[in-house]
Write a protein that holds these residues in place. Sequence first.
Motif: not given
Length: 148
Positions: A52-54, A67-72, A141-145
Amino acid sequence: MLRSLYTLILCSVILFSCHNNNDDDNGSNFIPDITFDTANTINTTLPQYNDLEFPGGTVVLNGYGYNGIVVYYTGNQYYAFEITDPNHVPTNCSVLTIEGGIATCGCDDANSYSIAGGGVPFDGTDVQFSLKPYFVEANGNVIRVYNN
């Protein structure tokens, strides 16, 4: 009598003017609305979240959403989507597989969505709904969903 008629008309107008403004599931009736928060779980300095840094990086997180998540990561913004096809009743085949910026269901119709394009279906995918989005906040650097 006239007063009762006015009261009845007023109540009817109020009742019929109300509508459900629930757009948190992107219109799909198939995916239940589940409240979750990743809190301080996603830190891009940790190896499991380093993609997720690129630009173009994706990470799938199980245990959140339905069922889960995708972070882009686009290179300047993060997006998160449910990995359940919003155009199917949830079954084993409606769980999406993620390859790069593409999400595809395992059902016979193989619905395909562009994660990089905001969760919209690809041309030729004849469906009604886009992927269910979730809220994303980035702080360093911290991502909250989350989904309330």
